[in-house]
Design a protein around this motif. Structure first.
Motif, short mmCIF file in Angstrom:
data_model
loop_
_atom_site.label_atom_id
_atom_site.label_comp_id
_atom_site.label_asym_id
_atom_site.label_seq_id
_atom_site.Cartn_x
_atom_site.Cartn_y
_atom_site.Cartn_z
N LEU A 278 -11.93 -2.98 -5.24
CA LEU A 278 -11.29 -1.85 -5.90
C LEU A 278 -10.51 -1.03 -4.89
N LEU A 279 -11.13 -0.74 -3.74
CA LEU A 279 -10.45 0.03 -2.70
C LEU A 279 -9.28 -0.76 -2.12
N THR A 280 -9.49 -2.05 -1.88
CA THR A 280 -8.44 -2.87 -1.28
C THR A 280 -7.23 -3.00 -2.18
N VAL A 281 -7.48 -3.21 -3.48
CA VAL A 281 -6.36 -3.37 -4.41
C VAL A 281 -5.62 -2.05 -4.60
N LEU A 282 -6.36 -0.94 -4.71
CA LEU A 282 -5.70 0.37 -4.81
C LEU A 282 -4.87 0.65 -3.57
N PHE A 283 -5.41 0.27 -2.42
CA PHE A 283 -4.67 0.45 -1.16
C PHE A 283 -3.39 -0.37 -1.17
N GLY A 284 -3.51 -1.66 -1.55
CA GLY A 284 -2.33 -2.52 -1.56
C GLY A 284 -1.30 -2.14 -2.60
N THR A 285 -1.75 -1.49 -3.68
CA THR A 285 -0.84 -1.13 -4.76
C THR A 285 -0.19 0.23 -4.55
N LEU A 286 -0.97 1.20 -4.06
CA LEU A 286 -0.48 2.58 -3.98
C LEU A 286 -0.07 3.00 -2.57
N ILE A 287 -0.85 2.63 -1.59
CA ILE A 287 -0.65 3.16 -0.24
C ILE A 287 0.31 2.31 0.58
N MET A 288 0.07 1.01 0.63
CA MET A 288 0.84 0.14 1.51
C MET A 288 2.34 0.15 1.22
N PRO A 289 2.78 0.03 -0.05
CA PRO A 289 4.23 0.08 -0.29
C PRO A 289 4.85 1.42 0.09
N ARG A 290 4.13 2.51 -0.14
CA ARG A 290 4.66 3.83 0.21
C ARG A 290 4.75 3.97 1.74
N PHE A 291 3.76 3.44 2.45
CA PHE A 291 3.81 3.49 3.91
C PHE A 291 4.98 2.66 4.42
N ALA A 292 5.25 1.51 3.77
CA ALA A 292 6.38 0.65 4.18
C ALA A 292 7.71 1.35 3.97
N ARG A 293 7.78 2.26 2.98
CA ARG A 293 9.04 2.93 2.66
C ARG A 293 9.23 4.23 3.44
N LEU A 294 8.24 4.66 4.23
CA LEU A 294 8.37 5.91 4.99
C LEU A 294 9.49 5.81 6.02
N PRO A 295 10.18 6.92 6.28
CA PRO A 295 11.22 6.90 7.31
C PRO A 295 10.62 6.68 8.69
N LEU A 296 11.46 6.23 9.61
CA LEU A 296 11.00 5.94 10.97
C LEU A 296 10.84 7.24 11.75
N ASN A 297 9.80 7.98 11.40
CA ASN A 297 9.51 9.27 12.00
C ASN A 297 8.11 9.23 12.60
N LYS A 298 8.02 9.45 13.91
CA LYS A 298 6.76 9.29 14.61
C LYS A 298 5.65 10.18 14.04
N SER A 299 5.91 11.45 13.87
CA SER A 299 4.86 12.37 13.44
C SER A 299 4.41 12.08 12.01
N VAL A 300 5.36 11.75 11.13
CA VAL A 300 5.01 11.46 9.74
C VAL A 300 4.17 10.19 9.66
N LEU A 301 4.59 9.13 10.34
CA LEU A 301 3.86 7.87 10.30
C LEU A 301 2.46 7.99 10.88
N LEU A 302 2.34 8.69 12.01
CA LEU A 302 1.03 8.85 12.64
C LEU A 302 0.10 9.66 11.75
N ARG A 303 0.62 10.73 11.17
CA ARG A 303 -0.21 11.57 10.29
C ARG A 303 -0.68 10.77 9.08
N ARG A 304 0.23 10.04 8.45
CA ARG A 304 -0.15 9.26 7.28
C ARG A 304 -1.15 8.16 7.63
N PHE A 305 -0.95 7.49 8.76
CA PHE A 305 -1.87 6.43 9.17
C PHE A 305 -3.28 6.98 9.39
#
Length: 428
Positions: A278-305
């Protein structure tokens, strides 16, 4: 209205949006994972120990074939698709290119892995007829699994959660119904494998119809896209081949050094890991695509990760406490033949928790097109396995689980560290 009020309202509206998305995806995934869990328990209870051991081996081989066949194709398709997800023709070209590569890799995977499966089945006293039937039953399940992962890219990129969730619910309900019809009269491993593959094939047909609204499947394959995906495949393939072996390391070692009952016990404990799907699928469906679409910004990417990994860690602690409190109840669900695995349940869940964190960290950076040097990855991982086998007594089920914990812990540290390293390298 003040600037502060606008800021608060904006934060509140974003929170409401996330709660709505999570509740929609979570409720559907709860049904998906519940039916999947019931299906797994039905297989454990209905199959004799010998048949369930063969089913566990076949499932491990199916996972190996899926990883070997992908070799980074899905990662490359997600990476390329994230660039053109609003362009129907170009997105269709990306999918067609990825599907073409996937078909070519599928033939190679079958030629390499099926003879190995046949040999292992024969070594564990499966007859020639049963070995052939299991090998044949694995083929449609394999093709359905590898195609589905690519066809799910479109709804994930567009965050069309509802249609994807409905198809997944129907797929799992179909599998449960087929298992209920078949296993009560034909409790054989190859029947259970077929019952898993047929609903997935139907789901793929429905996914393709859905994708056609946003992706033009009439678009030609693109050499530039193929070169980009293959560049990722070249970097990911060595690691994929390694993970073909290490991802099921306890099953592989048990199939060589352990007994049939040990394989069945490990397979049954592995079913508990389905609770993490359940956690893995929610992660792959909701989080991973949004993380892939984030701009190449160091502070934003590190905070989200860091936010994602902290949230997943807290959820893992909750799941681990639940397994400790409800260990007797979990073993009762698995069946009386597994009632003596009280302590092993908690350790198995811990291994699954750490493995999920490692996989999520890997998926976050790989879907941005970042790949760790495969020789470094394989070298460190092989050293970990060799050290673990030398240091840990793997003649028992507990020893196998301890080895798994040791391996996935090193992988979690390596993948999380590499993701942070790549983010830190971004030029502000």
């Amino acid at each position: 209205m003040s600037v502060q009020q606008l800021y608060i309202d904006g934060k509140f509206s974003r929170l409401k949006e996330w709660l709505k998305i999570i509740s929609l995806a979570g409720s559907a995934q709860l049904i998906v994972q519940a039916t999947s869990f019931v299906s797994g328990i039905l297989i454990i209870r209905m199959l004799p120990t010998q048949e369930y051991a063969l089913y566990t081996i076949a499932n491990a081989v199916l996972g190996t074939m899926a990883v070997l066949n992908d070799g980074g194709v899905t990662t490359g398709a997600m990476y390329e698709g994230a660039k053109v997800w609003q362009d129907k023709r170009r997105l269709g070209s990306v999918l067609n290119t990825a599907l073409l590569l996937r078909r070519k890799f599928a033939i190679i995977s079958l030629v390499i892995v099926v003879p190995i499966l046949f040999y292992i089945l024969r070594e564990h006293d499966a007859s020639w007829t049963i070995s052939i039937l299991i090998s044949l039953a694995l083929i449609p399940a394999f093709f359905a699994t590898v195609s589905g992962s690519l066809l799910e890219i479109v709804p994930k990129l567009r965050q069309e959660i509802g249609p994807l969730q409905r198809l997944q619910v129907q797929n799992n309900l179909g599998r449960l119904i087929l298992l209920c019809i078949s296993l009560f009269t034909m409790p054989w491993a190859y029947i259970a494998i077929l019952a898993s593959g047929i609903p997935q094939m139907w789901m793929n047909v429905r996914l393709r119809l859905f994708d056609s609204r946003y992706a033009d499947f009439g678009a030609k394959t693109d050499e530039k896209t193929q070169a980009s995906i293959l560049a990722i495949v070249v970097r990911v393939m060595p690691a994929s081949i390694y993970y073909c072996l290490s991802g099921q390391i306890t099953i592989w070692l048990s199939s060589v050094y352990g007994s049939t009952s040990t394989i069945a016990h490990l397979g049954a404990l592995g079913r508990i890991a389905m609770l993490f799907n359940l956690l893995t699928v929610l992660f792959g469906t909701l989080i991973m695509p949004r993380f892939a679409r984030l701009p190449l910004n160091k502070s934003v990417l590190l905070r989200r990760f860091l936010q994602v990994m902290l949230l997943l860690s807290l959820l893992c602690v909750f799941m681990l406490c639940g397994a400790w409190v409800l260990s007797s109840e979990i073993l009762w669900v698995l069946g009386p033949q597994y009632s003596d695995l009280q302590e092993e349940v908690v350790w198995s869940v811990l291994a699954s928790c750490i493995g999920m964190l490692a996989g999520c960290a890997f998926n976050l950076y790989s879907n941005r097109g970042w790949t760790i040097n495969p020789f470094l990855l394989i070298g460190l991982s092989l050293c970990t396995i060799v050290l673990g086998v030398w240091w840990i007594d793997i003649s028992t089920i507990r020893g196998m689980i301890n080895l798994q914990i040791f391996i996935v812990s090193s992988e979690a540290l390596m993948h999380a560290g590499y993701c942070i390293f790549r983010i830190k390298k971004i030029d502000s």
